[in-house]
Design an enzyme around this catalytic site. Structure first.
Site, PDB file in Angstrom:
ATOM      1  N   ASN A 395       0.817  -1.202   0.000  1.00  0.00           N
ATOM      2  CA  ASN A 395       0.000   0.000   0.000  1.00  0.00           C
ATOM      3  C   ASN A 395       0.854   1.256   0.000  1.00  0.00           C
ATOM      4  O   ASN A 395       1.030   1.893  -1.035  1.00  0.00           O
ATOM      5  CB  ASN A 395      -0.964  -0.028   1.186  1.00  0.00           C
ATOM      6  CG  ASN A 395      -1.923   1.142   1.177  1.00  0.00           C
ATOM      7  OD1 ASN A 395      -1.882   1.991   0.288  1.00  0.00           O
ATOM      8  ND2 ASN A 395      -2.778   1.219   2.160  1.00  0.00           N
ATOM      9  N   ASP A 396       1.413   1.598   1.146  1.00  0.00           N
ATOM     10  CA  ASP A 396       2.154   2.861   1.258  1.00  0.00           C
ATOM     11  C   ASP A 396       3.305   2.978   0.258  1.00  0.00           C
ATOM     12  O   ASP A 396       3.618   4.075  -0.198  1.00  0.00           O
ATOM     13  CB  ASP A 396       2.713   3.004   2.679  1.00  0.00           C
ATOM     14  CG  ASP A 396       1.605   3.227   3.681  1.00  0.00           C
ATOM     15  OD1 ASP A 396       0.589   3.836   3.295  1.00  0.00           O
ATOM     16  OD2 ASP A 396       1.736   2.791   4.828  1.00  0.00           O
ATOM     17  N   VAL A 397       3.911   1.833  -0.071  1.00  0.00           N
ATOM     18  CA  VAL A 397       5.078   1.884  -0.959  1.00  0.00           C
ATOM     19  C   VAL A 397       4.692   2.212  -2.400  1.00  0.00           C
ATOM     20  O   VAL A 397       5.553   2.360  -3.252  1.00  0.00           O
ATOM     21  CB  VAL A 397       5.882   0.566  -0.928  1.00  0.00           C
ATOM     22  CG1 VAL A 397       6.432   0.317   0.453  1.00  0.00           C
ATOM     23  CG2 VAL A 397       5.060  -0.603  -1.416  1.00  0.00           C
ATOM     24  N   THR A 398       3.361   2.319  -2.668  1.00  0.00           N
ATOM     25  CA  THR A 398       2.935   2.684  -4.012  1.00  0.00           C
ATOM     26  C   THR A 398       2.298   4.063  -4.040  1.00  0.00           C
ATOM     27  O   THR A 398       1.836   4.525  -5.072  1.00  0.00           O
ATOM     28  CB  THR A 398       1.876   1.686  -4.527  1.00  0.00           C
ATOM     29  OG1 THR A 398       0.723   1.780  -3.683  1.00  0.00           O
ATOM     30  CG2 THR A 398       2.394   0.268  -4.516  1.00  0.00           C
TER      31      THR A 398
END
Lengths: 466, 102
Positions: A395-398
């Site tokens: 999630n956050d890494v995208t």
């Protein structure tokens, strides 16, 4: 009995073998031989130590028994552990190294003659400093790793535990430790030594509780590093080169991994260690849920159709894949896609998962060839030419916000440019934000299709419709 | 003037940190998990100290207080050595190239 000099040379050889063991890990082809070097180095170190003690009486039999007990427990764990549980396992193993260091330091303190360190009550000052440092770091590693283990296992909540004056308390305890060690050197009082160990146990707990569950990659690497420094401390006490070399290797290895992990999150090491980051989660979650933005909702058939007609697909796995154990289903999906002539590769963010390299191991377990798996820098430019990005459990890494919004807590963090691909398939159970507590802009983009389901179930359904 | 042996050990320590630094940077990121488990295994070379603590000493009784701590440390380190190397072996065996597939 072998001479002291010969013994030292053998220890040096096993130190060199350990260096080769790490060197082997530079590529998967050489890694297996590297591991063998490590095993030989260990066997050599144990063998010559037993020979040097030269005590083949009853004690020797107990040694064999205890080695066998420990060895079979270790072997049993190694064969039984599922790959998804590797972070817990490594944390657990760190705690054992820490405790072993404490025990060795204790026996050196109680019985210094056998290590040529003097007699009880008049131990050499240098040795005393080394052994109390080794014991203190070992004790911190022990309790710290146990907390990390409990958090990773989910026995303890992953949310940070903070209280007023926490950092000051840690600072005071740290100063206490230094004071106690110096006082111990002057007075050689037994109780001081025990107090040092007890306080260090406490410090280990206090250091790890404020760190959130998602920062575990840093914690685990940091504890790896500590276990190395503890070993080195004991190595100095015992005047043993194998231990000193190994301790330095492990210590710097863990430090480098922590650095890589911090860089992957664009946060400073101290920021992570001081902790409490995830504490703001709740507030931002509620605020983001109030404003409902439209999202495109899809099902397995849509996803299958999109991917079948694509010419290239990039898969972005994250911790959610590990939780759902979706790696095998994912491989099946990729096999089916490849049969349709689709080019598939995997993109892995440095902090995906709960420990460094976690995703790679899971994909390897599912028989994904390692040359289809790419790191962030290697693949990030390919998203622009890719038809479908399949985000599974990440999630956050995208989140593109990291590139555009300086107000965002993750601003500046390197992210995968998933939004540049023609369409994005986002497998997620709900719209809830990730651990950073921020809404992912990607959900509301026109080219994003949300697939609301469990990662494994969704992937299996896609396989069926392919 | 003779150099204190401690200085030699310190030199080994500092140089090993540098070796560790360069060696670990060359480890491919996909093998970072095996790196952690193998460093775990090799740091259990602390068993060397445990063996000396457990076996040496002049006490007639094998389980003197100091020895007991040595034996306990042997168990802990042995779990780590066997567990660490075997789990690393198991992981590394899974890393395959494309060609390996039929």
């Amino acid at each position: 009995m072998i001479s002291v000099n010969l013994l030292a040379i053998f220890y040096l050889i096993s130190g060199v073998l350990f260096i080769l063991a790490l060197r082997g890990l530079s590529s998967p082809e050489t890694s297996r031989r590297g591991n063998l070097y490590g095993i030989i180095g260990m066997a050599l170190a144990i063998g010559v130590t037993v020979l040097s003690v030269g005590n083949f009486s009853s004690g020797f039999i107990y040694l064999i028994i205890f080695l066998a007990i420990g060895g079979s427990i270790g072997a049993f764990i190694a064969f039984k552990i599922p790959m998804t549980a590797m972070p817990e396992l490594v944390a657990g193993f760190h705690s054992l190294v820490g405790l072993a260091a404490v025990f060795v330091a204790i026996s050196a303190f109680l019985n210094p003659e056998i290590f040529n360190l003097g007699t009880p009550g008049s131990i050499k000052i240098a040795s005393l400093i080394e052994m109390s440092l080794g014991a203190a770091i070992g004790a911190i590693t022990f309790t710290g790793s146990i907390i990390a283990f409990l958090k990773l296992r989910g026995i303890m909540s992953g949310s940070p535990i903070t209280f007023f004056g926490q950092h000051y308390l840690n600072l005071i305890l740290g100063i206490c430790l230094i004071g106690l060690i110096s006082y111990l050197c002057i007075t050689q009082i037994n109780t001081l030594f025990w107090t040092i160990i007890v306080i260090s146990f406490l410090v280990g707990v206090l250091l790890i509780i404020p760190i959130g569950g998602a920062d575990m990659p840093v914690v685990i690497s940091m504890l790896n590093s500590y276990s190395g420094w503890a070993a080195a401390g004991i190595g100095f006490t015992l005047e043993n080169t194998a231990l000193i070399i190994t301790g330095a290797l492990v210590g710097s290895s863990g430090a480098i991994l922590s650095y890589i992990m911090c860089k992957g999150m664009n946060r400073s090491f101290f920021n992570v260690i001081l902790g409490g980051w995830g504490a703001t989660d709740q507030t931002s979650t509620s605020s983001s849920k109030e404003q409902k933005k439209p999202v495109k909702n899809g099902n397995a058939d849509d996803a299958a159709f999109l991917m079948k007609n694509a010419s290239s697909v990039i898969i972005v796995p994250g911790y959610g894949m590990a939780v759902a154990q979706a790696q095998h289903a994912l491989r099946e999906m990729v096999d089916a896609l490849k049969k349709n002539g689709v080019k598939v590769s995997y993109a892995i963010h440095p902090v995906a998962g709960r420990m460094p390299g976690h995703m790679n191991v899971l994909l390897a377990e599912a028989n994904v060839p390692y040359d289809e798996v790419f790191e962030l820098e290697e693949i990030n430019n390919d998203f622009a030419n890719c038809d479908v990005a399949y985000v599974i459990g990440a999630n956050d890494v995208t989140n593109p916000v990291a590139k555009s919004d300086p107000q965002s807590p993750i601003y500046g963090m390197p992210v995968l440019d998933v939004e540049k691909s023609k369409s994005v398939l986002f497998v997620k159970r709900s719209l809830s934000p990730g651990y950073a507590g921020i809404d992912n802009d990607l959900f509301y983009r026109d080219n994003t299709l949300m697939l609301f389901a469990d990662a494994k179930k969704m992937t299996e359904e896609i396989v069926k419709s392919l | 003037m003779e150099i204190d042996p401690f200085i030699f050990r310190l030199s080994i320590f500092i140089l090993s940190i540098f070796i560790g630094y360069y060696v670990v940077w060359s480890v491919t990121p996909s093998l970072h998990t095996p790196l952690m488990s193998v460093t775990n295994a090799i740091s259990s070379v602390i068993i060397v100290g445990a063996i000396i603590a457990a076996l040496a000493g002049n006490s007639v009784n094998v389980f003197d207080t100091a020895n007991i701590f040595g034996f306990l440390a042997i168990i802990l380190a042995a779990i780590n050595i066997f567990g660490g190397f075997l789990v690393t072996q198991r992981m590394l065996a899974m890393y395959k190239k494309k060609k390996d597939k039929k």
